[in-house]
Write a protein that holds these residues in place. Structure first.
Motif, PDB file in Angstrom:
ATOM      1  N   ILE A  84     -29.066   6.806 -19.681  1.00 25.95           N
ATOM      2  CA  ILE A  84     -28.835   5.367 -19.388  1.00 25.95           C
ATOM      3  C   ILE A  84     -28.852   4.957 -17.947  1.00 25.95           C
ATOM      4  N   GLN A  85     -28.472   6.023 -17.089  1.00 27.11           N
ATOM      5  CA  GLN A  85     -28.470   5.690 -15.689  1.00 27.11           C
ATOM      6  C   GLN A  85     -29.790   5.504 -15.190  1.00 27.11           C
ATOM      7  N   LEU A  86     -30.965   6.499 -15.820  1.00 24.80           N
ATOM      8  CA  LEU A  86     -32.254   6.175 -15.434  1.00 24.80           C
ATOM      9  C   LEU A  86     -32.932   4.959 -15.754  1.00 24.80           C
ATOM     10  N   LEU A  87     -32.577   4.804 -17.194  1.00 25.72           N
ATOM     11  CA  LEU A  87     -33.465   3.809 -17.764  1.00 25.72           C
ATOM     12  C   LEU A  87     -32.783   2.188 -17.433  1.00 25.72           C
ATOM     13  N   GLY A  88     -31.567   2.317 -17.024  1.00 29.30           N
ATOM     14  CA  GLY A  88     -31.010   1.092 -16.569  1.00 29.30           C
ATOM     15  C   GLY A  88     -29.840   0.590 -17.526  1.00 29.30           C
ATOM     16  N   ASP A  89     -28.472   0.544 -16.972  1.00 25.28           N
ATOM     17  CA  ASP A  89     -27.425   0.081 -17.648  1.00 25.28           C
ATOM     18  C   ASP A  89     -27.182  -1.525 -17.818  1.00 25.28           C
ATOM     19  N   VAL A  90     -27.780  -1.977 -18.700  1.00 26.76           N
ATOM     20  CA  VAL A  90     -27.728  -3.461 -18.900  1.00 26.76           C
ATOM     21  C   VAL A  90     -26.345  -4.239 -19.206  1.00 26.76           C
ATOM     22  N   ALA A  91     -25.540  -3.117 -20.212  1.00 28.96           N
ATOM     23  CA  ALA A  91     -24.274  -3.483 -20.507  1.00 28.96           C
ATOM     24  C   ALA A  91     -22.926  -3.930 -19.263  1.00 28.96           C
ATOM     25  N   ASP A  92     -23.161  -2.868 -18.426  1.00 28.13           N
ATOM     26  CA  ASP A  92     -22.323  -3.072 -17.247  1.00 28.13           C
ATOM     27  C   ASP A  92     -22.514  -4.464 -16.573  1.00 28.13           C
TER      28      ASP A  92
ATOM     29  N   ASN B 157     -17.081 -11.340 -16.581  1.00 35.82           N
ATOM     30  CA  ASN B 157     -15.656 -10.959 -16.346  1.00 35.82           C
ATOM     31  C   ASN B 157     -15.083 -10.744 -17.437  1.00 35.82           C
ATOM     32  N   PHE B 158     -15.420 -10.197 -18.609  1.00 35.15           N
ATOM     33  CA  PHE B 158     -14.905  -9.952 -19.790  1.00 35.15           C
ATOM     34  C   PHE B 158     -13.766  -9.102 -19.779  1.00 35.15           C
ATOM     35  N   TRP B 159     -12.735  -9.334 -20.736  1.00 33.39           N
ATOM     36  CA  TRP B 159     -11.625  -8.411 -20.931  1.00 33.39           C
ATOM     37  C   TRP B 159     -11.618  -7.108 -20.879  1.00 33.39           C
ATOM     38  N   ALA B 160     -12.796  -6.501 -21.454  1.00 32.30           N
ATOM     39  CA  ALA B 160     -13.039  -5.018 -21.395  1.00 32.30           C
ATOM     40  C   ALA B 160     -14.077  -4.692 -20.416  1.00 32.30           C
ATOM     41  N   ASP B 161     -13.955  -3.311 -20.048  1.00 32.88           N
ATOM     42  CA  ASP B 161     -14.943  -2.902 -19.167  1.00 32.88           C
ATOM     43  C   ASP B 161     -15.367  -1.369 -19.749  1.00 32.88           C
ATOM     44  N   PHE B 162     -16.290  -0.822 -18.980  1.00 36.84           N
ATOM     45  CA  PHE B 162     -16.694   0.459 -19.183  1.00 36.84           C
ATOM     46  C   PHE B 162     -15.795   1.352 -18.407  1.00 36.84           C
TER      47      PHE B 162
ATOM     48  N   TYR C  65     -20.264   4.442 -25.032  1.00 36.00           N
ATOM     49  CA  TYR C  65     -19.607   3.400 -25.297  1.00 36.00           C
ATOM     50  C   TYR C  65     -18.049   3.751 -25.034  1.00 36.00           C
ATOM     51  N   HIS C  66     -17.675   4.024 -23.928  1.00 37.02           N
ATOM     52  CA  HIS C  66     -16.060   4.270 -23.699  1.00 37.02           C
ATOM     53  C   HIS C  66     -15.440   2.928 -23.015  1.00 37.02           C
ATOM     54  N   VAL C  67     -14.884   2.399 -23.755  1.00 37.62           N
ATOM     55  CA  VAL C  67     -14.382   1.023 -23.411  1.00 37.62           C
ATOM     56  C   VAL C  67     -12.866   1.184 -22.873  1.00 37.62           C
TER      57      VAL C  67
ATOM     58  N   PHE D  32      -7.337   3.082 -22.079  1.00 38.90           N
ATOM     59  CA  PHE D  32      -8.356   3.251 -23.157  1.00 38.90           C
ATOM     60  C   PHE D  32      -8.325   2.113 -24.102  1.00 38.90           C
ATOM     61  N   VAL D  33      -9.489   1.792 -24.887  1.00 34.35           N
ATOM     62  CA  VAL D  33      -9.611   0.699 -26.024  1.00 34.35           C
ATOM     63  C   VAL D  33     -10.324   1.671 -26.894  1.00 34.35           C
ATOM     64  N   GLU D  34     -11.504   2.012 -26.630  1.00 33.27           N
ATOM     65  CA  GLU D  34     -12.159   2.682 -27.957  1.00 33.27           C
ATOM     66  C   GLU D  34     -13.386   3.463 -26.950  1.00 33.27           C
ATOM     67  N   ASP D  35     -13.734   4.661 -27.777  1.00 36.44           N
ATOM     68  CA  ASP D  35     -14.902   5.404 -27.304  1.00 36.44           C
ATOM     69  C   ASP D  35     -15.459   5.814 -28.533  1.00 36.44           C
ATOM     70  N   HIS D  36     -16.920   5.361 -28.424  1.00 34.49           N
ATOM     71  CA  HIS D  36     -17.977   5.589 -29.637  1.00 34.49           C
ATOM     72  C   HIS D  36     -18.499   6.843 -29.357  1.00 34.49           C
ATOM     73  N   VAL D  37     -19.164   7.610 -30.371  1.00 31.92           N
ATOM     74  CA  VAL D  37     -19.809   8.619 -30.165  1.00 31.92           C
ATOM     75  C   VAL D  37     -21.227   8.262 -29.395  1.00 31.92           C
ATOM     76  N   ASP D  38     -21.761   9.328 -28.623  1.00 35.25           N
ATOM     77  CA  ASP D  38     -22.871   8.844 -27.774  1.00 35.25           C
ATOM     78  C   ASP D  38     -24.184   8.828 -29.094  1.00 35.25           C
ATOM     79  N   TYR D  39     -24.784   7.884 -29.036  1.00 35.42           N
ATOM     80  CA  TYR D  39     -25.950   7.835 -29.940  1.00 35.42           C
ATOM     81  C   TYR D  39     -27.257   7.054 -29.215  1.00 35.42           C
ATOM     82  N   ILE D  40     -28.430   7.233 -30.165  1.00 35.08           N
ATOM     83  CA  ILE D  40     -29.585   6.547 -29.888  1.00 35.08           C
ATOM     84  C   ILE D  40     -29.936   5.868 -31.003  1.00 35.08           C
ATOM     85  N   ASP D  41     -30.525   4.714 -31.204  1.00 40.33           N
ATOM     86  CA  ASP D  41     -30.871   4.106 -32.425  1.00 40.33           C
ATOM     87  C   ASP D  41     -32.172   3.140 -32.107  1.00 40.33           C
TER      88      ASP D  41
END
Length: 244
Positions: A119-127, A134-139, A172-174, A182-191
């Motif tokens: 993700i760091q190589l391809l570019g983190d668009v979510a952050d 200025n969302f209520w959640a962050d990574f 997805y570690h929010v 901590f809010v939620e942590d999804h399993v790392d995946y590709i899709d």
């Protein structure tokens, strides 16, 4: 002040700095598969296929139609001579297969290794999106968010002619933005089974662009630190001999 009036150590520093400036900042990243990927800053080269991938953050928030028009418009961000092409599902699957060392056939795949380096190589668009909103959640610190982008393939599930496939790499570690709890942590995946609209820009996605990699003739890989050190010691010895 002439060059001769400068102290030997300072002279060596200047010479070494000039030497290093002549090398481009390139770094080879070894993927979980053991294959090499060349990090060029805003692009990443899959050394197995020889394809250079543009960071998704460079096209984040632009529609696929806008980018495709830009590829043929001499006045746009991209020029025809830059040779960029919109990736297909097969291109994306090849990139994922080479990175993870598996035969990725598409759809959803939960990885057993962290997706953060990719993700760091391809570019983190979510952050970038969360920071802008200025969302209520962050990574969480050390979590990469996700890299998502539109592909050239039509997405035919809903029968909408403007729908195009979207591919994503997720870590997805929010956490709550203020408390960092901590809010939620999804399993790392590709899709590659998501979808977006050809004409609609999305701050949560870029466009996957790639081209055949052509190394610049005036750049070479950066020298190892020990080599620069040996060079500097050699210069110091030469300066001391010259002063005797």
């Amino acid at each position: 002040m002439t060059f001769r009036s400068v102290s030997p150590l300072l002279r060596i520093s200047i010479l070494c700095g000039g030497l290093l400036a002549g090398w481009s900042a390139q770094a080879t990243v070894v993927s979980p598969s053991g294959l090499g990927f060349l990090d060029l800053g805003k692009t990443t080269v899959d050394q197995t296929t020889g394809l250079e991938w543009l960071d998704l953050t460079e096209t984040r928030g632009r529609s696929l139609q806008d980018v495709m028009t830009d590829l043929t418009d001499a006045g746009g961000q991209f020029k025809a001579q830059d040779r960029w092409r919109v990736a297909t599902k097969l291109d994306f699957r090849s990139l994922m297969s080479n990175w993870f060392g598996l035969n990725y056939q598409g759809y959803h795949y939960d990885t057993k290794v962290s997706t953060v380096p990719l993700i760091q190589l391809l570019g983190d668009v979510a952050d970038a999106e969360l920071d802008a909103e200025n969302f209520w959640a962050d990574f969480a610190d050390g979590s990469a968010g996700f890299a998502s982008g539109i592909l050239a393939d039509e997405f035919n599930v809903w029968g909408v002619s403007t729908h195009r496939s979207l591919a994503i790499v997720v870590d997805y570690h929010v956490v709550y933005r203020k408390s960092r709890k901590f809010v939620e942590d999804h399993v790392d995946y590709i899709d590659d089974y998501g979808w977006g609209d050809l004409n609609i820009a999305d701050d949560r996605a870029g466009v996957y662009l790639y081209r055949e990699y052509q190394s610049q003739t005036n750049t070479v890989a950066a020298p190892a630190t020990w080599l620069v050190g040996v060079f500097g010691l050699g210069l110091l010895g030469w300066c001391r001999r010259a002063r005797r």
